[in-house]
Design a protein around this motif. Sequence first.
Motif, PDB file in Angstrom:
ATOM      1  N   THR A  53       0.916  -1.197  -0.144  1.00  0.00           N
ATOM      2  CA  THR A  53       0.187  -0.162  -0.111  1.00  0.00           C
ATOM      3  C   THR A  53       0.883   1.159  -0.010  1.00  0.00           C
ATOM      4  OG1 THR A  53      -1.834  -0.964   0.971  1.00  0.00           O
ATOM      5  CG2 THR A  53      -1.875   1.258   1.284  1.00  0.00           C
ATOM      6  N   VAL A  54       1.866   1.315   0.878  1.00  0.00           N
ATOM      7  CA  VAL A  54       2.645   2.529   0.909  1.00  0.00           C
ATOM      8  C   VAL A  54       3.531   2.841  -0.442  1.00  0.00           C
ATOM      9  CG1 VAL A  54       2.791   2.780   3.489  1.00  0.00           C
ATOM     10  CG2 VAL A  54       4.619   1.520   2.217  1.00  0.00           C
ATOM     11  N   VAL A  55       4.180   1.677  -0.852  1.00  0.00           N
ATOM     12  CA  VAL A  55       4.758   1.545  -2.065  1.00  0.00           C
ATOM     13  C   VAL A  55       4.016   2.083  -3.422  1.00  0.00           C
ATOM     14  CG1 VAL A  55       5.758   0.272  -4.029  1.00  0.00           C
ATOM     15  CG2 VAL A  55       6.570   0.083  -1.641  1.00  0.00           C
ATOM     16  N   ILE A  56       2.733   1.506  -3.406  1.00  0.00           N
ATOM     17  CA  ILE A  56       1.965   2.165  -4.321  1.00  0.00           C
ATOM     18  C   ILE A  56       1.259   3.563  -4.210  1.00  0.00           C
ATOM     19  CG2 ILE A  56      -0.699   1.994  -5.195  1.00  0.00           C
ATOM     20  CD1 ILE A  56      -0.204  -1.288  -4.776  1.00  0.00           C
ATOM     21  N   GLN A  57       1.220   3.902  -3.018  1.00  0.00           N
ATOM     22  CA  GLN A  57       0.903   5.358  -2.609  1.00  0.00           C
ATOM     23  C   GLN A  57       2.059   6.324  -3.143  1.00  0.00           C
ATOM     24  OE1 GLN A  57      -1.071   4.596   1.380  1.00  0.00           O
ATOM     25  NE2 GLN A  57       0.305   6.166   1.377  1.00  0.00           N
ATOM     26  N   GLY A  58       3.170   5.785  -3.004  1.00  0.00           N
ATOM     27  CA  GLY A  58       4.208   6.925  -3.435  1.00  0.00           C
ATOM     28  C   GLY A  58       4.394   6.865  -4.874  1.00  0.00           C
ATOM     29  N   ALA A  59       4.599   5.619  -5.597  1.00  0.00           N
ATOM     30  CA  ALA A  59       4.626   5.544  -7.039  1.00  0.00           C
ATOM     31  C   ALA A  59       3.277   6.238  -7.761  1.00  0.00           C
ATOM     32  CB  ALA A  59       4.750   4.038  -7.347  1.00  0.00           C
ATOM     33  N   SER A  60       2.306   6.073  -7.285  1.00  0.00           N
ATOM     34  CA  SER A  60       1.200   6.893  -7.934  1.00  0.00           C
ATOM     35  C   SER A  60       1.078   8.349  -7.973  1.00  0.00           C
ATOM     36  CB  SER A  60      -0.077   6.289  -7.317  1.00  0.00           C
ATOM     37  OG  SER A  60      -0.274   6.479  -6.117  1.00  0.00           O
ATOM     38  N   ARG A  61       1.558   8.722  -6.708  1.00  0.00           N
ATOM     39  CA  ARG A  61       1.765  10.035  -6.470  1.00  0.00           C
ATOM     40  C   ARG A  61       2.830  10.802  -7.287  1.00  0.00           C
ATOM     41  NH1 ARG A  61       0.366  13.794  -2.467  1.00  0.00           N
ATOM     42  NH2 ARG A  61      -1.404  12.647  -2.137  1.00  0.00           N
ATOM     43  N   MET A  62       4.159  10.188  -7.552  1.00  0.00           N
ATOM     44  CA  MET A  62       5.057  10.364  -8.517  1.00  0.00           C
ATOM     45  C   MET A  62       4.674  10.508 -10.015  1.00  0.00           C
ATOM     46  SD  MET A  62       8.728  10.012  -6.627  1.00  0.00           S
ATOM     47  CE  MET A  62       8.432   8.206  -6.531  1.00  0.00           C
TER      48      MET A  62
END
Length: 281
Positions: free
Chosen positions: A259-268
């Motif tokens: 979840t946290v990995v996806i949050q960062g990748a999607s925001r960038m």
Amino acid sequence: MTREWGFALRTCGSVLAGLSVLAACSSGGTERGPSPSPTRASPAPTGSGSSRPSASPAAPAGTAEDLVPDLDETKLPKTAAEARAAIGRIIVGQEVFGPDVVHSVPFESDPGRWPVLGEDCAWQTTGLPADVLATTTRYFHVPPKNGQGRLQLNVTVTVHHSREESGWETARAMEEVLRCPDQRLRANEQVKSLWGGVLYQGEQMNGWSEDAFNERGKYVGAEGGGPYLYIWNQAQFGPVTVAVAGKGAAGFTDKAIETVVIQGASRMMQHAEQEFGKAAG
């Protein structure tokens, strides 16, 4: 990226499905879901901070690519200074991951160094290759407490001269997994049993990037033991690649790390598309 590697492994649809859901949420302006890639073994940091569930139903026909804008060639950086400025607007801080995530010490990688996976499957750094205008990796972690270990997160943004060069970066990332399923990140850190996959825009609900690469395996570190989940998500838009790595620790579920990995990748990726994409209409 080159199609030869793209057909090698296509097994990461579940994580990409999650990214697609985040991308859909961002279409209203809220949130959206590097040669070698920086990195699984990011360059030694400097400065002031450290370092596939079941597939979802296919997207309706004609919608898989709707969230990726056309690239605006007039916005692309021509110099290293311009690329570094763009990275500053694309890369995320710890606030994107939630209140428990803090800067590591040191916080950012040396901007003049680039990670290379050697023939011995150990990562080392060298000077920036000719195809890279600029790159930055930031390091974050969740401090250990209440029986939990130290969860580590790295975020990386790289700007190349062209879309072709960033595509080759993704191709090399796939080659690295095939060549070295077990890798030494640093003297006291390893990732093992790596596997990866690539989805092009429009494939298996990848409607959020031109190319998406996902790598997954087991992380073993001197501090917290292991093995724990290791995950690396990388995506491309034009000459830009964005990536997030998560190194698991005791007390964290695979779902929480994903979840946290996806949050960062999607925001960038959202930031990259706002930076270099054509305006709607």
